[in-house]
Scaffold this motif. Structure first.
Motif, PDB file in Angstrom:
ATOM      1  N   ASP A 189       1.889   7.741   1.778  1.00 56.53           N
ATOM      2  CA  ASP A 189       1.716   6.498   1.031  1.00 56.53           C
ATOM      3  C   ASP A 189       0.879   5.526   1.843  1.00 56.53           C
ATOM      4  OD1 ASP A 189       2.544   3.712  -0.110  1.00 56.53           O
ATOM      5  OD2 ASP A 189       3.375   5.171  -1.540  1.00 56.53           O
ATOM      6  N   ALA A 190       0.106   4.701   1.170  1.00 54.90           N
ATOM      7  CA  ALA A 190      -0.814   3.773   1.846  1.00 54.90           C
ATOM      8  C   ALA A 190      -0.242   2.375   2.011  1.00 54.90           C
ATOM      9  CB  ALA A 190      -2.130   3.687   1.072  1.00 54.90           C
ATOM     10  N   HIS A 191       0.972   2.127   1.533  1.00 55.83           N
ATOM     11  CA  HIS A 191       1.576   0.796   1.642  1.00 55.83           C
ATOM     12  C   HIS A 191       2.162   0.611   3.052  1.00 55.83           C
ATOM     13  CE1 HIS A 191       1.518   1.213  -2.798  1.00 55.83           C
ATOM     14  NE2 HIS A 191       1.381  -0.111  -2.774  1.00 55.83           N
ATOM     15  N   LEU A 192       1.285   0.387   4.017  1.00 52.18           N
ATOM     16  CA  LEU A 192       1.738   0.223   5.393  1.00 52.18           C
ATOM     17  C   LEU A 192       2.188  -1.201   5.671  1.00 52.18           C
ATOM     18  CD1 LEU A 192      -0.946   2.355   7.267  1.00 52.18           C
ATOM     19  CD2 LEU A 192       1.039   3.082   5.953  1.00 52.18           C
ATOM     20  N   LEU A 193       1.979  -2.092   4.752  1.00 53.81           N
ATOM     21  CA  LEU A 193       2.413  -3.486   4.763  1.00 53.81           C
ATOM     22  C   LEU A 193       1.658  -4.331   5.780  1.00 53.81           C
ATOM     23  CD1 LEU A 193       4.393  -5.273   3.229  1.00 53.81           C
ATOM     24  CD2 LEU A 193       5.999  -5.024   5.109  1.00 53.81           C
ATOM     25  N   HIS A 194       1.694  -3.964   7.054  1.00 52.17           N
ATOM     26  CA  HIS A 194       1.019  -4.771   8.077  1.00 52.17           C
ATOM     27  C   HIS A 194      -0.455  -4.400   8.204  1.00 52.17           C
ATOM     28  CE1 HIS A 194       4.814  -6.480   9.181  1.00 52.17           C
ATOM     29  NE2 HIS A 194       5.323  -5.310   9.472  1.00 52.17           N
TER      30      HIS A 194
END
Length: 620
Positions: free
Chosen positions: A57-62
């Motif tokens: 997933d690409a939602h690494l947030l930072h």
């Protein structure tokens, strides 16, 4: 293909720079252990690799979503490699390659290029080896942005193909800095803006190179006695002729931020991001008071004494309805209390003390010594040879000092941020040095015996100084990384234990995880994990919710106590009385305490596996 005056074509110099960097990486990879330096990167790696949800997933947030999309894409297309680690190491090494390229493409002889390459590799070993072998996102972002400034400011002023390519690459490096960590990009951006203006928007009367550049732009100039130049022109003309640099940077920023907005546009993600900002404000900035110090406030939010203690223990799952209005109220109150208890004058005094401590902190050696020494040398050089560049040095130093002061004032100077600031100043001052000595004053006074002797003495002195630093730096990195690699093996063994019992779910106390990171190897397989933290920065995220659902967890705080196949793992020395107090407050006499079911002794520390015991008719 553009041929340099005394050597390789630019393309050849670029390829050689990549080749040397590749050899350097292979050498240090064989000689030294590579590790993740902080847990934040391990968490983001696990998201990208699919450890959290079972799918990359690409939602690494930072880290920005667009970069995450590339990294997660590699995990999907070519599994079996640690692409997140390769990305961060690759950005560091790409930045090094661009610094090497500048010297290899210079209009200089082979001996000069050899000296430049050797000095660059020695300097990087002294200051960057630690952070390419024990890598983390903050310094990676700083290296990319600083290398971009160096490449841009040491490029020619003409509008030729290779100058455009170099400046385009510099913009790309700045955008990489934004993609990796936006806070660091905001530190780099003002320095980059100053360098752009001093290069194109403000040409003075101090060098022949400025005059030749203005001739190409058909600008007006006069001479006095044939020696002293008095240039009169409108600086915006040159700046506008290179407006593509600014437009390219702005376009890249819009793409990165626009993609970010689209990726986190759902209500679930927006609520979590708002919650996470407030969580960071409490955990990273303001702190949280004990329940006994402010019972009325906690009672107003329905937070019990046991839940307040859980918050302090970073056991976020063990607080009722924490997400997300409650966290916002906690953050606002914590900010008010912090401001009230830390008056303006006190914060100013603390900032000065912290800055003074970090300027001389041994953990920064030798980058801080080299940085401050170089700053003094560049100030002297510009004062004697180029007063216009002196203005840039003083402006950059002012911005640099302002960031130190702001971080000290906010009580947020940590080692990795301090190192990022040193790296920014070091490469910017090297860029000014290069521009003054090798571009704007090339040939001036260097033809004399005195000038040549001075140059040779400075080169030898630089070699000796860096050689003296390189040995201790290498030894320190090897000792630190080896010790941490061996220490991390304990946690890897714990992960293997959990993987052997995939029918179970394991919650780990937060303070049992924080001292471990992970070891890096190029080849690495990743699988869905049955480990959950009792609390962390990813707690309550949409991805964590997906993981809970896959593991059959509907309410972590209840399932931890009531489900047969759910266990608690903690380091032996971690005090768990706070958790017992919490469950006693929830279940009363129905809570029977913790049963030790296994003990994992893999090395320096011992992990204990517990089952929480609750009577079937216990209080819900």
């Amino acid at each position: 293909m553009k041929q340099t005056e005394k050597g390789l074509p630019n393309l050849g110099a670029l390829l050689l720079a990549f080749f040397i960097t590749g050899i350097y990486f292979v050498f240090i990879y064989q000689m030294l252990p590579f590790i993740y330096d902080i847990n934040d990167d391990v968490a983001m790696r696990n998201v990208a690799a699919g450890v959290i949800t079972g799918s990359p997933d690409a939602h690494l947030l930072h880290i920005k979503y667009l970069l995450g999309l590339v990294i997660a894409g590699f995990y999907r297309l070519l599994p079996g490699f640690d692409w997140y680690g390769l990305a961060l190491i690759g950005i560091m090494l790409f930045s090094l390659a661009m610094v090497l390229y500048r010297g290899l493409a210079a209009k200089k002889g082979i001996l000069w290029k050899l000296c430049y390459t050797a000095l660059t590799l020695l300097l990087f070993t002294c200051t960057g080896l630690r952070h390419v072998t024990a890598f983390q996102w903050t310094v990676t972002a700083a290296m990319a942005g600083s290398a971009g400034i160096y490449l841009f400011y040491t490029a020619d002023r003409d509008s030729g193909f290779w100058t455009r390519m170099e400046e385009g690459t510099a913009v790309f490096l700045l955008l990489l800095s934004l993609a990796v960590r936006d806070d660091v990009f905001l530190m780099v951006l003002p320095v980059a803006a100053l360098c752009f203006w001093w290069k194109y928007g403000s040409v003075g009367k101090s060098s022949l190179a400025d005059i030749e550049y203005q001739k190409k732009l058909r600008l007006y100039f006069t001479t006095e006695n044939g020696k002293s130049w008095n240039v009169q022109w409108k600086g915006w003309n040159a700046a506008l002729s290179h407006i593509n640099v600014i437009l390219g940077l702005l376009a890249g920023i819009l793409v990165l931020l626009g993609t970010e907005g689209l990726a986190y546009r759902s209500m679930e993600w927006r609520e979590f991001c708002a919650y996470n900002v407030n969580r960071e404000a409490i955990m990273d900035y303001y702190g949280l008071k004990n329940y006994e110090e402010d019972p009325a406030f906690f009672d107003s939010l329905g937070i019990t004494p046991e839940e307040a203690e859980n918050l302090q223990r970073y056991s976020l799952y063990l607080v009722e309805d924490l997400y997300s209005e409650k966290m916002a109220a906690l953050a606002e109150h914590s900010r008010e209390v912090y401001i009230r208890e830390h008056p303006f004058g006190q914060r100013i005094s603390t900032a000065v003390e912290k800055i003074d401590g970090h300027l001389g902190e041994e953990d920064y050696h030798p980058v801080n010594l080299l940085c401050l020494g170089l700053l003094a040398g560049v100030l002297g050089l510009c004062f004697g040879r180029n007063r216009r560049q002196l203005g840039l040095v003083l402006s950059v130093t002012g911005v640099w000092a302002a960031y130190w002061f702001y971080l000290g004032y906010r009580d947020r100077i940590v080692e990795r941020v301090g190192f990022a600031l040193y790296l920014l100043m070091l490469l910017t001052m090297l860029a000014v040095w290069y521009r003054v000595v090798f571009l704007e004053h090339a040939g001036e006074d260097t033809g004399s015996k005195g000038g040549k002797l001075t140059g040779r003495l400075l080169t030898v002195g630089a070699f000796v100084l860096l050689a003296l630093f390189t040995g201790p730096a290498w030894k320190a990195v090897k000792e630190n990384n080896t010790a941490r690699r061996d220490y991390n093996l304990e946690f890897l063994d714990v992960n293997r234990y959990m993987a052997e019992h995939m029918e179970n779910v394991y919650f780990m106390t937060t303070f049992s995880i924080e001292t471990y990171t992970d070891n890096f190897t190029v080849s690495r397989d990743f699988a869905f994990s049955n480990l959950l933290s009792v609390g962390g920065w990813h707690t309550f995220s949409p991805l964590e919710n997906v993981k809970n659902e896959k593991l059959g967890i509907t309410d972590p705080k209840k399932d931890l106590a009531e489900k047969e196949q759910v266990y608690l793992i903690s380091l032996e020395q971690v005090n768990l009385r706070y958790m017992n107090r919490y469950y006693e407050s929830v279940y009363g006499d129905g809570y029977q305490g913790m049963e030790l079911v296994d003990k994992l002794d893999y090395g320096e520390r011992i992990f204990e596996v517990y089952r929480l015991c609750v009577k079937p008719l216990g209080k819900a």
